[in-house]
Enzyme design. Sequence first.
Site, PDB file in Angstrom:
ATOM      1  CB  CYS B 161      -0.971  -0.028   1.172  1.00 46.53           C
ATOM      2  SG  CYS B 161      -2.073  -1.449   1.038  1.00 46.53           S
ATOM      3  CG  HIS B 288      -1.893   4.485   5.358  1.00 49.08           C
ATOM      4  ND1 HIS B 288      -1.874   4.433   3.980  1.00 49.08           N
ATOM      5  CD2 HIS B 288      -2.100   3.202   5.763  1.00 49.08           C
ATOM      6  CE1 HIS B 288      -2.047   3.180   3.588  1.00 49.08           C
ATOM      7  NE2 HIS B 288      -2.197   2.424   4.642  1.00 49.08           N
ATOM      8  CD  GLU B 299      -1.567   7.633   9.614  1.00 49.40           C
ATOM      9  OE1 GLU B 299      -2.558   6.907   9.421  1.00 49.40           O
ATOM     10  OE2 GLU B 299      -1.066   8.369   8.730  1.00 49.40           O
ATOM     11  CE  LYS B 317      -5.838   4.797   2.436  1.00 48.53           C
ATOM     12  NZ  LYS B 317      -4.876   5.859   2.766  1.00 48.53           N
ATOM     13  CG  HIS B 322      -6.436   1.288   1.662  1.00 48.30           C
ATOM     14  ND1 HIS B 322      -5.512   1.985   0.898  1.00 48.30           N
ATOM     15  CD2 HIS B 322      -5.702   0.497   2.496  1.00 48.30           C
ATOM     16  CE1 HIS B 322      -4.295   1.612   1.243  1.00 48.30           C
ATOM     17  NE2 HIS B 322      -4.387   0.715   2.209  1.00 48.30           N
ATOM     18  CG  PHE B 380      -0.087  -6.126   4.189  1.00 45.49           C
ATOM     19  CD1 PHE B 380      -0.565  -5.484   5.317  1.00 45.49           C
ATOM     20  CD2 PHE B 380      -0.936  -6.995   3.523  1.00 45.49           C
ATOM     21  CE1 PHE B 380      -1.862  -5.699   5.779  1.00 45.49           C
ATOM     22  CE2 PHE B 380      -2.231  -7.224   3.973  1.00 45.49           C
ATOM     23  CZ  PHE B 380      -2.692  -6.574   5.096  1.00 45.49           C
TER      24      PHE B 380
END
Lengths: 262, 393
Positions: B161, B288, B299, B317, B322, B380
């Site tokens: 991502c 994010h 975060e 998002k 996402h 990831f």
Amino acid sequence: MRCWIGGVSVLGPGLPGWAQSEAVLAGREAWVMAEAIAPAPAILASTERRRTGITTRFALAAAMEATDGEADRSVLETVFSSGNGDGMVIGAMMEAMHEADGVISPTQFHNSVHNAAAGYWHIAVGSTAPSLSVGGHDGAFAAGLLAAATTAVTGGGAVLLCAYDTPMPSPLSGVRRTDFPFAVALVLRPESGLSARATLDLRYVPEAAPVEPVGDDLDALSAGNPAARSIPLLRALATRREALIRLPMLDDAYLELLIAPC
Amino acid sequence: MWPLAITASSAVSALGTGVAPLRAALHARRGGLVRTDFPGGPAGTWLGQVAGLDIAPPPELAGYDCRNNRLAEMALRSDGFEAAVIQARERHGADRVAVILGTSTAGIGATERAYAQREPGQTALTADFDYAHTHDLQALPNYLRVRLGLRGPALAVSTACTSGARAIMQAAVLIAAGVVDAAVAGGVDTLCRLTLNGFGSLGLLGLGPCRPCASDRDGVSIGEAAGLLLLERPGSDGATLLLGAGASSDGHHMSSPHPDGLGAVGAMRAALAAAGLRPDAIDYVNLHGTGTRANDAMEDRAVHHLFGDGVPCSSTKGWTGHTLGASGALEAIIAAICLEDGLVPGCLGVDVADPEFRSRVATGNLAAPLQRVMSNSFGFGGSNCSLILGRAA
């Protein structure tokens, strides 16, 4: 663009690690076909180790040997390149999704990301350094080399390049042929030093690579795996002679590599 | 190395084709997520799906036809992006423009279809399936490179991502190294069975539209998008600037972030250092902010660690979902909109931020003069990347 090559490793058919392959690559001993094997990565904790498949194992084994001479592996920035990624995992998930229940394994899903090998490496050596993962189809080694060399010369630090590919399972193997597993790793530095083995001058050329005459059986391996396209470079390093190598990157572009021993 | 100018950009997402509908939706607080059944995916999932993916590649490039390259084609045709790249090609030379694009799954949907189209008892994939030009990661940059008549290097970045952000950062590296003078950079990622079922298997899909930073947030909504940027050395034309970028690894776990966000802090610090800025120079952080329990909490700790509660932050998002390997590029374009319009788009669908969060989470739109915006991406494999954009001086 110039950088310096330090540690190096190779794992492929009849090439079981740099230390055991240097004489073969240098032409002092004959190359003999033998199955490529990657050990389980002892550096990973057992929980993580159980989750790694052969693709990650080849990558990690090459990365380990190439960094044997490093005082601290964790400070190295990394570039991992692979045409196929983990085809075994992708293939298993494709099969699972077409079973009746369509359920896939969460571990397989996180292992399916293209940066899985890089992720395991940074876990294994406890590294928070930046990492890049690139594809590149048949030109994946060239893509990784360009990314790693540009990163080294602009960032000022050492960069570990690890290029690896393994065969796809059926039926993907029918549409994407890879003949055997192969992994190669190099440490690139933006300046010379005691551990430097050779200088590498690299230039991107926007033309199709000239067709090279077919060499011996060892050279012929180059066609069987994207990472095996490193063989001419590895042979130049092993013979410790100057060499000019045209490394195909795209259908109409190659990298010109000038290797000179330190 | 820094700054670079963003001389053109193009965005396609669930909010529409082009930067204009994206901008309008952010101001109007009108999200693009809908509850739908993606074929072969988990039933009744909230998705950020792109409408009208019916523009196939030109006939001579028909082998590239797949959902991902169609989305790339749509982006190419919007916002005058194709014309801007052709002008850059004429300015610099075709071999001096690189194509560096992020994607997590490229055209893997074509492989999924090839598997599904097999007859009972048939193992081999259908004969007309073109793996190299669809599923292969390199298909994406190669498609745009040939489509735009470029001859510079083409790189496929795939760091889950963070792919879109990481591609933008590596484009800056290639320009700084002198390999090229300009780059088409960004990311394109499309909905596919593998991603939807994969996030489902990890229990990370939200039951409703994702609500980043809400105390009762329950997971992600997956989206698809293309975000393309043309990067060049800055001139005097007042283009939005890319001031710096930084990356790090968690070295912690494959799919769970470090709980204290050490990797996230590292990437944000590296971006600030690259830009030569202190944290108080940042006016807004585009998070994010996926809407999962673990990511948003991590975060928040990381942002608070660097910025305290002084800098407004939010995730967009809730509008787009996402968009995975495209998110870093799409959100860089959102950051540019925020800079141009003086807009802090508060988290959509969130009345009150999680009371346990200590950073300054915006939940409604705020008008504020912004000079510099940070955009975060995490993924990831423990991959982290932060970009900093700024108004032209």
